[in-house]
Design a protein around this motif. Structure first.
Motif, short mmCIF file in Angstrom:
data_model
loop_
_atom_site.label_atom_id
_atom_site.label_comp_id
_atom_site.label_asym_id
_atom_site.label_seq_id
_atom_site.Cartn_x
_atom_site.Cartn_y
_atom_site.Cartn_z
N LEU A 140 -8.89 12.09 -0.25
CA LEU A 140 -8.12 11.66 -1.42
C LEU A 140 -6.78 11.05 -1.04
CD1 LEU A 140 -8.86 14.49 -4.00
CD2 LEU A 140 -10.02 12.32 -3.67
N ARG A 141 -6.47 11.00 0.24
CA ARG A 141 -5.28 10.26 0.66
C ARG A 141 -5.49 8.79 0.27
NH1 ARG A 141 -0.84 12.88 1.32
NH2 ARG A 141 -0.92 14.60 2.77
N ILE A 142 -4.44 8.18 -0.25
CA ILE A 142 -4.60 6.82 -0.77
C ILE A 142 -5.13 5.87 0.31
CG2 ILE A 142 -3.36 4.85 -1.76
CD1 ILE A 142 -3.86 7.25 -3.65
N ALA A 143 -4.63 6.02 1.53
CA ALA A 143 -5.09 5.13 2.61
C ALA A 143 -6.59 5.29 2.82
CB ALA A 143 -4.35 5.46 3.90
N LEU B 231 1.19 7.28 -6.29
CA LEU B 231 -0.04 7.98 -6.71
C LEU B 231 -0.17 9.38 -6.10
CD1 LEU B 231 -2.89 5.29 -6.67
CD2 LEU B 231 -1.63 6.20 -8.62
N GLU B 232 0.19 9.51 -4.83
CA GLU B 232 -0.11 10.78 -4.17
C GLU B 232 0.56 12.00 -4.81
OE1 GLU B 232 -0.01 10.57 0.11
OE2 GLU B 232 -1.91 9.51 0.13
N LEU C 69 -8.87 7.43 -8.44
CA LEU C 69 -7.90 6.74 -7.56
C LEU C 69 -8.41 5.34 -7.20
CD1 LEU C 69 -6.96 9.76 -5.28
CD2 LEU C 69 -5.55 8.74 -7.07
N GLU C 70 -9.69 5.24 -6.94
CA GLU C 70 -10.24 3.92 -6.61
C GLU C 70 -10.03 2.94 -7.76
OE1 GLU C 70 -14.32 4.44 -5.51
OE2 GLU C 70 -13.78 5.34 -3.59
N ARG C 71 -10.31 3.42 -8.95
CA ARG C 71 -10.15 2.54 -10.10
C ARG C 71 -8.68 2.21 -10.32
NH1 ARG C 71 -13.55 2.90 -15.69
NH2 ARG C 71 -15.21 2.49 -14.21
N ILE D 99 2.03 2.06 -3.46
CA ILE D 99 0.97 2.68 -4.26
C ILE D 99 0.80 4.14 -3.87
CG2 ILE D 99 -1.48 2.59 -4.85
CD1 ILE D 99 -1.47 -0.37 -4.35
N ALA D 100 0.75 4.39 -2.57
CA ALA D 100 0.58 5.77 -2.09
C ALA D 100 1.75 6.64 -2.54
CB ALA D 100 0.45 5.78 -0.57
N ILE E 29 -6.36 2.02 -8.07
CA ILE E 29 -5.92 1.06 -7.05
C ILE E 29 -6.44 -0.34 -7.38
CG2 ILE E 29 -6.23 0.41 -4.62
CD1 ILE E 29 -6.33 3.54 -4.09
N VAL F 92 -8.75 6.44 0.54
CA VAL F 92 -9.44 5.95 -0.66
C VAL F 92 -9.60 4.44 -0.56
CG1 VAL F 92 -9.28 5.64 -3.15
CG2 VAL F 92 -8.65 7.83 -2.13
N MET F 93 -8.56 3.77 -0.06
CA MET F 93 -8.62 2.32 0.08
C MET F 93 -9.66 1.92 1.11
SD MET F 93 -4.65 1.26 -0.07
CE MET F 93 -3.88 0.82 -1.63
N MET G 95 0.83 -1.20 0.00
CA MET G 95 0.00 0.00 0.00
C MET G 95 0.87 1.26 0.00
SD MET G 95 -2.11 1.71 2.99
CE MET G 95 -1.08 3.13 3.07
N LEU H 64 -18.54 2.71 -9.21
CA LEU H 64 -17.81 2.51 -10.46
C LEU H 64 -18.59 1.60 -11.39
CD1 LEU H 64 -14.17 2.11 -9.14
CD2 LEU H 64 -15.18 4.07 -10.28
N SER I 19 -13.59 2.50 -0.17
CA SER I 19 -13.76 2.03 -1.55
C SER I 19 -15.24 1.95 -1.90
CB SER I 19 -13.11 0.66 -1.69
OG SER I 19 -12.99 0.35 -3.03
N ARG J 114 -7.01 -1.56 -10.19
CA ARG J 114 -6.36 -2.13 -11.38
C ARG J 114 -4.85 -2.04 -11.30
NH1 ARG J 114 -10.14 0.19 -16.24
NH2 ARG J 114 -12.08 -0.72 -15.48
N ILE K 4 -1.74 13.51 -7.36
CA ILE K 4 -3.09 13.95 -7.01
C ILE K 4 -3.32 15.45 -7.27
CG2 ILE K 4 -4.73 14.21 -5.08
CD1 ILE K 4 -3.76 11.51 -4.04
N ILE L 215 -4.19 18.56 -0.22
CA ILE L 215 -5.06 17.48 -0.70
C ILE L 215 -6.11 17.16 0.36
CG2 ILE L 215 -5.09 15.06 -1.39
CD1 ILE L 215 -2.20 15.38 -2.25
#
Lengths: 169, 269
Positions: B68-71, A8-9, A37-39, A4-5, A41, B73-74, A1, B82, B77, A43, A12, B64
């Protein structure tokens, strides 16, 4: 994770700026980025490693944006002859002065296709190849859209036209 | 110009965008120095591009949003949304079902899955947690703010709901971290904030209470003040040794930040 962060971050801020430029609504723009971002992650492991992360992300966002426009059309919300005319009415903000506001009006005078090209290349610094990948069109088409978009923006800025002629598709 | 390729529109745009190799760039510059119209055209393109960049720059330098922080967003979900985009039939069906069932259905579903809790009990628990942990100097939190993404993800998972640690910098408080606490039906999350003078606030959150947002509810115990509210089936309590008006401002700021999160209720069904 964390990997990815970390990848990606940093992108943003660009995604938010691009989404806002297209939608002109902070909430809707961040919704679009969140879905992007959801999509991305979901994929993540099937992405192409060689294609460039930025172009891949912008492609996801572009596709979601186009889907959203189509969806709104099908739901029967009136969106005008240009799919975006309702969505891109510039909203004046405090820090604007007249000259800067004109740039957004000029942007609004473009078709959605031209707008995407001019934003991806002129603002988000994508190469022509990356823009072509993002929009799933040949590089030659990117160039001709860019050319028409810049000329149209120049005419708009020079004539100061207030009535915007929208291309009927 | 010698036997070089003639200058094309593509060269002019590549010149504007800085994509030309040095040689070609020199050729374009030579061309522009002798062609007034083309030079004006290129200057205008550069000017408009720069103006557009300036106009949009503020958006890219904004902090940000937490969602929208990736954590986050995860943790938050929303696969259904979608799928809904792709599949209009499903989306349309949802709209029909949604409007038919309406608020009644919503209430039935939320009351069916979460036990009603006494708001007062939640506030009491929150105040107890505040009193226990704010005085702690060695271990006020389990996970520090330096691991905020992990903290938020962990607490979201344990609460079974996406939660975020609001940013209270504008109110003069910064996050120092958080912890998990036992509570009745499911665990509770506690975020702790501190200001320059070392004054601390806690934000307590636990699942339940109902989907509909409620008004702020004031509670006091000695010199400790608390505001509680419910939103999107999470009960929140902000607690601190501060006056009522200040605390209310902070509660409103938190509520507003939580509201910027996209609605997730329909995807939960």
């Amino acid at each position: 994770m964390d990997e990815i962060a970390a990848l990606l971050e940093p992108l943003i801020p660009s995604l938010r700026r691009h989404a806002w430029a297209l939608l002109r609504d902070s909430e809707a723009a961040d919704d679009l980025v969140q879905d992007t971002l959801e999509r991305a992650i979901s994929r993540w492991h099937s992405r192409r490693r060689d294609g460039g992360l930025k172009a891949w992300l912008f492609a996801i966002q572009h596709n979601l944006f186009v889907d959203r426009i189509r969806q709104q059309k099908r739901r029967g919300i009136h969106v005008g002859t240009d799919a975006l005319s309702e969505l891109t009415i510039p909203q004046p903000e405090q820090e604007d002065h007249v000259g800067l506001q004109d740039v957004l009006s000029a942007l609004d005078s473009l078709s959605e296709e031209q707008r995407s090209v001019i934003l991806l290349i002129g603002v988000e610094d994508l190469s022509y190849e990356e823009a072509a990948k993002t929009l799933a069109i040949p590089v030659g088409t990117v160039m001709s859209r860019l050319s028409r978009a810049r000329e149209r923006m120049r005419r708009y800025m020079e004539t100061g036209r207030t009535t915007v002629l929208r291309r009927v598709k | 110009m010698t036997a070089e390729r003639p200058i094309g529109e593509d060269d002019l745009h590549a010149y504007v965008d800085g994509h030309l190799p040095p040689e070609r760039r020199a050729a374009v510059e030579a061309y522009l120095s002798s062609q007034k119209d083309a030079a004006e055209q290129v200057a205008a393109y550069v000017q408009h591009r720069d103006a557009l960049r300036r106009r949009l720059a503020a958006k890219a330098s904004e902090p940000i949003p937490a969602r929208l922080r990736i954590a986050n967003v995860m943790a938050d979900s929303r696969p259904h949304s979608l799928r809904g985009w792709k599949n209009m039939a499903a989306a349309a069906a949802w709209l029909l079902v949604g409007s038919a069932i309406g608020a009644a259905g919503h209430a039935w579903i939320t009351s069916g899955t979460t036990p009603a809790q006494q708001p007062q009990q939640v506030a009491q628990d929150a105040i107890a947690a505040y009193l226990t942990y704010v005085t702690e100097t060695a271990h006020p939190v389990e996970v520090g703010a330096n691991q905020e993404a992990h903290l938020v993800q962990w607490l979201s998972r344990r609460l079974g709901k996406p939660i975020l640690a609001p940013n209270l910098n504008a109110q003069g408080f910064h996050l120092i971290g958080g912890r998990l606490l036992p509570a009745e039906a499911s665990p509770a999350a506690l975020f702790m904030y501190e200001d320059e003078q070392g004054k601390r606030l806690t934000l307590y959150a636990r699942s339940g209470g109902g989907e509909e947002p409620t008004a702020f509810r004031f509670e006091a115990k000695g010199d400790v003040a608390a505001f509680s509210w419910i939103d999107k089936d999470l009960s929140y309590v902000i607690t601190g040794r501060t006056d009522r008006a200040t605390l209310l401002t902070i509660a409103e700021a938190i509520y507003k930040q939580m509201e910027t999160r996209a609605p997730i209720s329909k995807d939960k069904l």
